[in-house]
Design a protein around this motif. Structure first.
Motif, PDB file in Angstrom:
ATOM      1  N   ARG A  98      -7.167   4.297 -13.930  1.00  0.00           N
ATOM      2  CA  ARG A  98      -8.340   4.707 -14.723  1.00  0.00           C
ATOM      3  C   ARG A  98      -7.839   4.847 -16.285  1.00  0.00           C
ATOM      4  O   ARG A  98      -6.906   5.236 -16.609  1.00  0.00           O
ATOM      5  N   GLY A  99      -8.470   4.288 -17.184  1.00  0.00           N
ATOM      6  CA  GLY A  99      -8.174   4.235 -18.383  1.00  0.00           C
ATOM      7  C   GLY A  99      -7.096   3.174 -18.692  1.00  0.00           C
ATOM      8  O   GLY A  99      -6.981   2.841 -20.182  1.00  0.00           O
ATOM      9  N   LEU A 100      -6.795   2.339 -18.082  1.00  0.00           N
ATOM     10  CA  LEU A 100      -5.737   1.343 -18.538  1.00  0.00           C
ATOM     11  C   LEU A 100      -6.477   0.085 -18.693  1.00  0.00           C
ATOM     12  O   LEU A 100      -7.594  -0.349 -18.001  1.00  0.00           O
ATOM     13  N   GLY A 101      -5.884  -0.800 -19.414  1.00  0.00           N
ATOM     14  CA  GLY A 101      -6.666  -1.976 -19.848  1.00  0.00           C
ATOM     15  C   GLY A 101      -6.078  -3.096 -18.751  1.00  0.00           C
ATOM     16  O   GLY A 101      -5.127  -2.627 -18.076  1.00  0.00           O
ATOM     17  N   ARG A 102      -6.543  -4.285 -18.725  1.00  0.00           N
ATOM     18  CA  ARG A 102      -6.254  -5.297 -17.857  1.00  0.00           C
ATOM     19  C   ARG A 102      -4.685  -5.324 -17.755  1.00  0.00           C
ATOM     20  O   ARG A 102      -4.130  -5.478 -16.647  1.00  0.00           O
ATOM     21  N   ARG A 103      -4.102  -5.783 -18.722  1.00  0.00           N
ATOM     22  CA  ARG A 103      -2.447  -5.937 -18.975  1.00  0.00           C
ATOM     23  C   ARG A 103      -1.653  -4.618 -18.203  1.00  0.00           C
ATOM     24  O   ARG A 103      -0.912  -5.152 -17.467  1.00  0.00           O
ATOM     25  N   ALA A 104      -2.184  -3.685 -18.969  1.00  0.00           N
ATOM     26  CA  ALA A 104      -1.237  -2.460 -18.179  1.00  0.00           C
ATOM     27  C   ALA A 104      -1.464  -2.280 -16.493  1.00  0.00           C
ATOM     28  O   ALA A 104      -0.722  -1.834 -16.008  1.00  0.00           O
ATOM     29  N   ARG A 105      -2.968  -2.766 -15.887  1.00  0.00           N
ATOM     30  CA  ARG A 105      -3.224  -2.607 -14.837  1.00  0.00           C
ATOM     31  C   ARG A 105      -2.198  -3.556 -14.062  1.00  0.00           C
ATOM     32  O   ARG A 105      -1.808  -3.187 -12.997  1.00  0.00           O
ATOM     33  N   GLN A 106      -2.128  -4.546 -14.609  1.00  0.00           N
ATOM     34  CA  GLN A 106      -1.288  -5.618 -13.849  1.00  0.00           C
ATOM     35  C   GLN A 106      -0.018  -5.223 -13.786  1.00  0.00           C
ATOM     36  O   GLN A 106       0.603  -5.373 -12.808  1.00  0.00           O
ATOM     37  N   ARG A 107       0.730  -4.969 -14.804  1.00  0.00           N
ATOM     38  CA  ARG A 107       2.078  -4.425 -15.009  1.00  0.00           C
ATOM     39  C   ARG A 107       2.216  -3.308 -14.138  1.00  0.00           C
ATOM     40  O   ARG A 107       3.127  -3.125 -13.198  1.00  0.00           O
ATOM     41  N   ASN A 108       1.300  -2.233 -13.858  1.00  0.00           N
ATOM     42  CA  ASN A 108       1.379  -1.177 -13.130  1.00  0.00           C
ATOM     43  C   ASN A 108       1.141  -1.568 -11.706  1.00  0.00           C
ATOM     44  O   ASN A 108       1.794  -0.787 -10.726  1.00  0.00           O
ATOM     45  N   LEU A 109       0.768  -2.703 -11.349  1.00  0.00           N
ATOM     46  CA  LEU A 109       0.627  -3.148  -9.626  1.00  0.00           C
ATOM     47  C   LEU A 109       1.687  -4.195  -9.351  1.00  0.00           C
ATOM     48  O   LEU A 109       1.696  -4.719  -8.298  1.00  0.00           O
ATOM     49  N   THR A 110       2.551  -4.422 -10.064  1.00  0.00           N
ATOM     50  CA  THR A 110       3.654  -5.668  -9.837  1.00  0.00           C
ATOM     51  C   THR A 110       4.401  -5.087  -8.498  1.00  0.00           C
ATOM     52  O   THR A 110       5.074  -3.959  -8.749  1.00  0.00           O
ATOM     53  N   ASP A 111       4.569  -5.847  -7.417  1.00  0.00           N
ATOM     54  CA  ASP A 111       5.199  -5.385  -6.177  1.00  0.00           C
ATOM     55  C   ASP A 111       5.132  -4.206  -5.787  1.00  0.00           C
ATOM     56  O   ASP A 111       5.697  -3.453  -5.200  1.00  0.00           O
ATOM     57  N   VAL A 112       3.579  -3.994  -5.529  1.00  0.00           N
ATOM     58  CA  VAL A 112       3.355  -2.710  -5.122  1.00  0.00           C
ATOM     59  C   VAL A 112       2.977  -2.672  -3.728  1.00  0.00           C
ATOM     60  O   VAL A 112       2.589  -1.656  -2.982  1.00  0.00           O
ATOM     61  N   PHE A 113       2.474  -4.052  -3.410  1.00  0.00           N
ATOM     62  CA  PHE A 113       1.714  -4.119  -1.692  1.00  0.00           C
ATOM     63  C   PHE A 113       2.727  -4.991  -0.946  1.00  0.00           C
ATOM     64  O   PHE A 113       3.687  -5.817  -1.550  1.00  0.00           O
ATOM     65  N   SER A 114       2.572  -4.612   0.319  1.00  0.00           N
ATOM     66  CA  SER A 114       3.378  -5.164   1.280  1.00  0.00           C
ATOM     67  C   SER A 114       2.594  -5.634   2.674  1.00  0.00           C
ATOM     68  O   SER A 114       1.680  -4.797   2.893  1.00  0.00           O
ATOM     69  N   LEU A 115       2.886  -6.735   3.393  1.00  0.00           N
ATOM     70  CA  LEU A 115       2.167  -6.735   4.742  1.00  0.00           C
ATOM     71  C   LEU A 115       3.184  -6.704   5.688  1.00  0.00           C
ATOM     72  O   LEU A 115       4.382  -7.344   5.642  1.00  0.00           O
ATOM     73  N   SER A 116       3.133  -5.978   6.582  1.00  0.00           N
ATOM     74  CA  SER A 116       4.124  -5.580   7.724  1.00  0.00           C
ATOM     75  C   SER A 116       3.842  -6.857   8.784  1.00  0.00           C
ATOM     76  O   SER A 116       4.824  -7.113   9.546  1.00  0.00           O
ATOM     77  N   THR A 117       2.847  -7.422   9.000  1.00  0.00           N
ATOM     78  CA  THR A 117       2.811  -8.560   9.753  1.00  0.00           C
ATOM     79  C   THR A 117       2.175  -9.885   9.221  1.00  0.00           C
ATOM     80  O   THR A 117       1.431  -9.643   8.208  1.00  0.00           O
ATOM     81  N   PRO A 118       2.397 -10.959   9.592  1.00  0.00           N
ATOM     82  CA  PRO A 118       2.088 -12.189   8.828  1.00  0.00           C
ATOM     83  C   PRO A 118       0.580 -11.948   8.972  1.00  0.00           C
ATOM     84  O   PRO A 118      -0.007 -11.841   9.859  1.00  0.00           O
ATOM     85  N   PRO A 119      -0.250 -12.441   7.636  1.00  0.00           N
ATOM     86  CA  PRO A 119      -1.665 -12.251   7.739  1.00  0.00           C
ATOM     87  C   PRO A 119      -2.284 -13.636   8.326  1.00  0.00           C
ATOM     88  O   PRO A 119      -1.553 -14.677   8.318  1.00  0.00           O
ATOM     89  N   PRO A 120      -3.436 -13.650   8.833  1.00  0.00           N
ATOM     90  CA  PRO A 120      -3.976 -14.896   8.959  1.00  0.00           C
ATOM     91  C   PRO A 120      -4.372 -15.811   7.719  1.00  0.00           C
ATOM     92  O   PRO A 120      -3.929 -15.416   6.781  1.00  0.00           O
ATOM     93  N   ALA A 121      -4.643 -17.144   8.098  1.00  0.00           N
ATOM     94  CA  ALA A 121      -4.718 -18.089   6.972  1.00  0.00           C
ATOM     95  C   ALA A 121      -5.855 -17.746   5.887  1.00  0.00           C
ATOM     96  O   ALA A 121      -5.605 -18.052   4.725  1.00  0.00           O
ATOM     97  N   ARG A 122      -6.988 -16.989   6.211  1.00  0.00           N
ATOM     98  CA  ARG A 122      -7.980 -16.750   5.450  1.00  0.00           C
ATOM     99  C   ARG A 122      -8.106 -15.202   5.198  1.00  0.00           C
ATOM    100  O   ARG A 122      -8.795 -14.689   6.673  1.00  0.00           O
ATOM    101  N   VAL A 123      -8.081 -14.595   4.186  1.00  0.00           N
ATOM    102  CA  VAL A 123      -8.145 -13.053   3.977  1.00  0.00           C
ATOM    103  C   VAL A 123      -9.215 -12.835   3.212  1.00  0.00           C
ATOM    104  O   VAL A 123      -9.015 -13.051   2.211  1.00  0.00           O
ATOM    105  N   LEU A 124     -10.070 -11.719   3.170  1.00  0.00           N
ATOM    106  CA  LEU A 124     -11.001 -11.203   2.519  1.00  0.00           C
ATOM    107  C   LEU A 124     -10.717  -9.723   2.254  1.00  0.00           C
ATOM    108  O   LEU A 124     -10.549  -8.965   2.902  1.00  0.00           O
TER     109      LEU A 124
END
Length: 171
Positions: free
Chosen positions: A102-128
């Protein structure tokens, strides 16, 4: 990301419902949000998610926020949405707390989220990807990159609501 959709607009009553659900734990407000979004998607003929995608992946919440709220709001909504449209629910995790967007612009949001997520199992081909509200799309982009890096061929995003373009981001 191939596409994004948000059937509701985050203002007035919808914003009130999101806040009631997310910050006050009003589960009736959450159920109503899912039903309203589904009604709009069905009316607009954008409901064949289970045919286009192999699974629904909720944006994982920060563990501190989950403790503060007492539940993972995006996961709660995603479970109900997935059940209603007949899609399997997939899981990802946050590697670190990114802090409030909240309160961050687009670029700040992108920097804030760099390398923040991980998948523990391989995902299927098509994900929503799924979340409650989309503002700039930076969270979806970060999670989509994680999915593509893990082998996804197609990733799209669905938020229940989108902030109106004319609504300024609060600073």
């Amino acid at each position: 990301m191939s596409s994004s959709s948000a059937p509701l607009v985050f203002c007035d009553e919808i914003a009130w419902l999101v806040r009631r659900f997310k910050f006050e734990g009003d589960l009736r407000a959450g159920r109503l949000l899912v039903e309203l979004a589904l009604a709009v998607l069905i009316e607009s003929d954008e409901r064949d998610w289970s045919l286009r995608f192999d699974g629904l992946l909720a944006v994982p919440s920060d563990a501190v926020r989950v403790r503060e709220r007492g539940f993972d709001h995006a996961d709660w909504l995603a479970r109900r949405f997935a059940r209603r449209v007949g899609m399997p629910l997939l899981r990802a995790r946050r590697l670190r707390a990114a802090g409030s967007q909240r309160g961050l612009g687009r670029r700040a949001r992108q920097r804030n989220l760099t390398d923040v997520f991980s998948l523990s199992t391989p995902p299927p081909a098509r994900v929503l990807l799924f979340d409650d509200v989309m503002t700039t799309g930076a969270t979806f982009e970060a999670l989509a990159l994680c999915c593509f890096d893990a082998g996804c061929l197609e990733v799209a995003a669905l938020a229940l609501a989108r902030t109106p373009r004319s609504l300024p981001i609060r600073r």
